[in-house]
Design an enzyme around this catalytic site. Sequence first.
Site, PDB file in Angstrom:
ATOM      1  N   LEU B  64       5.153  -5.919  -1.783  1.00  0.00           N
ATOM      2  CA  LEU B  64       6.308  -5.580  -0.528  1.00  0.00           C
ATOM      3  C   LEU B  64       7.317  -5.159  -0.750  1.00  0.00           C
ATOM      4  CD1 LEU B  64       6.943  -9.788   0.898  1.00  0.00           C
ATOM      5  CD2 LEU B  64       5.309  -7.911   1.271  1.00  0.00           C
ATOM      6  N   ARG B  65       6.740  -4.889  -1.816  1.00  0.00           N
ATOM      7  CA  ARG B  65       7.907  -2.850  -3.011  1.00  0.00           C
ATOM      8  C   ARG B  65       9.662  -3.845  -3.117  1.00  0.00           C
ATOM      9  NH1 ARG B  65       3.938  -1.543  -5.123  1.00  0.00           N
ATOM     10  NH2 ARG B  65       2.063  -0.188  -3.835  1.00  0.00           N
ATOM     11  N   ASP B 306      -4.751  -7.643  -0.912  1.00  0.00           N
ATOM     12  CA  ASP B 306      -4.079  -6.661  -1.593  1.00  0.00           C
ATOM     13  C   ASP B 306      -2.966  -5.127  -2.274  1.00  0.00           C
ATOM     14  OD1 ASP B 306      -3.673  -5.781  -4.646  1.00  0.00           O
ATOM     15  OD2 ASP B 306      -5.507  -5.237  -4.476  1.00  0.00           O
TER      16      ASP B 306
END
Lengths: 328, 425
Positions: B64-65, B306
């Site tokens: 999700l950064r 992914d």
Amino acid sequence: MKRANLQLDEHGRLRHLLTIEGLKRQQIIAILDAAESFISVGDQQVRKVPLLRGKTVVNLFFEASTRTLTTFELAAKRLSADVLKININTSATVKGESLLDMLRNLEAMQCDMFIVRHGDSGAAHLIAQHVAPHISVLNAGDGRHAHPTQALLDMFTIRRHKGEFAPLTVAIVGDVMHSRVARSQIHALTTLGISDLRVVAPKTLIPTQVENLGVHIYHDMKEGLRNADVVIMLRLQKERMQGALLPSEQEYFQDYGLTEEKLQVAKDDAIVMHPGPINRGVEIDSEVADGPRSVILEQVSNGIAVRMAVMSMVLGRAPIETGGEGEA
Amino acid sequence: MKISILGGRLIDPANDIDRITDLHIAAGKVVAVGAPPVGFEAGQTIDAKGQVVCPGLVDLRASLREPGQEYKATIASETAAAARAGITTLVCPPDTDPVTDTPALVDLIRHRSSQAGFARVLSLGALTQNLDGQQLAEMGALKAAGCVGVSNAHRPVNSTQVMRRAMEYAASQDLPVFLHAEDASLANGGCAHEGAVSVRLGLPGIPDIAESIAVARELQLIEQTGVRAHFCQLSSERAARMIARAQHDGLPVTADVAAHQLFLTEMDIGFFDSQCHVRPPLRTQRDRDGLRAALARGTINAICSDHQPHDTDAKLAPFPSSEPGISALETLLPLTLRLVDEDLLSLPEAIACLTSKPARIIGQPSGLAVGERADVCIFDPGHYWELSAETLVSQGHNTPFLGWEFKGRVTHTLLAGHMVFGPKH
């Protein structure tokens, strides 16, 4: 939609030169023929023709180079183009400014052609995908992928000595794994339809599935050179001794270095080529490199004519009446 | 809010249900299947005729950064994309920045996701501190903080001794270990499958044995340590075959595959299409077919996205220098439904690969029986649509599937009885 063959324009003419792969045999022959007409320019008192007068050519070299950079520059100058050289220090590359931002800036300065060398495979394709429609991109070497003008000058040199390609046996010896030159030569030689194309090296320097490209694999140098018309030696980078690819320079030279003795099994009139710079005593013995069958220096001067041919074909495309046909 | 979902085809693999019926929800839970409870008055009814009603999807791997790379995406932006895609549970790998190796990070991620309110985000804790493959992470504390497993993400644990100890410790904590099997020295510097395409394009290759040799080591360690283990995002037929054999021998191992590996191969790289730069790399058609067969046989239990959202610049680089990964949440269900159209899986089997089977791996409930949590995905299985950058909710527009036509689209997503995506969104 993405054009399947990026390097051709909508009329099938060469717009960029990114790779030999996908070029037709006639297109390669046309470049070699054009180069033939430029050979004499170098011999004239005034070594210039006005074909690219008013055009600006930019050499964008992200990797060090001497002969490729110089011969491109000479070729552009002999065509009367203005030449700009941008040497990008690889250690300080594109921090803060992305590759594409830099290109936008150069485009804004009305340049017409980018000649690109970059350490990453695919760099020239990426640039060609993003340049303005009037700009052409010539690949002067990208990673391990391609070095199309080198392959073309090699074909030019082979043709000058051997004439027809079809009957030839060509052996490419050395570090095929890391060589963009070898990949481009393989595409060129298979497209030109030579009868027997061989690569000669220990397994550690031969990439997996290279046979798919149409070559025969030899691990024994003498077998590989037997009856060859052309022997192309590849440069062996010193750093290949690390990473467990080879035990030592001595052993490499012993098994795969080109000597007069090993050359005995090739045809009597076989020529010896090398894209340079050569490592004497590593991949080639001085006696051979400087010997009568070596055409290594001739390759360098042919490089100018071939690069003139490619540049003039790419930038000198006459506008074709399209009758309102839009950009595909 | 009381909600009735009427007339849909309820597919609930955990409870072995596949029939046209109604679903009634109150206080975040399923209160009835079929006839509503006496006196039940729905505040909202959803007409699900012709639609499929199934548990919310469970995605075993989505980056999700956040924290660390908020310029690429945030928990809020990506959980909104998950809701659009029918995904209600996301498992986030520990390679955040800083690494998820402390309870504080786990809390932060949970807090941010519940603030956003679109999806449940579960964390995998780090297997080793800072993912450096040397010192064990505080797995007990990570478990207490809510981690559903531990993993070293894509960072290799080169030392077999450290991996053995880590597995032993995880086994003592009863934490499953999530493994990205890749031998670092064989994969070193590579960016594409070592084979026909990498030789043509001069791309540094990653051979399939980089995966299978690592799988071989991990399988022996799993057997030795008795840890529960899950292999993430398999890419090679050879590795799938080895895991099948281990399962046959009774080893408690599971595996998943990223949806794109079931459709793309190395050939899709064409001339350096960086959208096809993924890790592990796209391999051969034989590998793709082998992964499909392993999925159909049940060797591979789950399909994950992914998800790797990127900023535009991350892909605007020469192939080897571009960043790997696909923004994949919104193609997870559509690609999986294609496997049904291509007769690889039945529709209930396909849904099981996205719901009950991944949920079991992380010890989460996934079912729509009475009393269970009302995480629901409703989709129209006959709806044709084309993937375009404009309609992507994810902040990352990096996907090789732009322009693909898909059949089947999510119409409603409910997270614990709350509508997080629906016609009004």
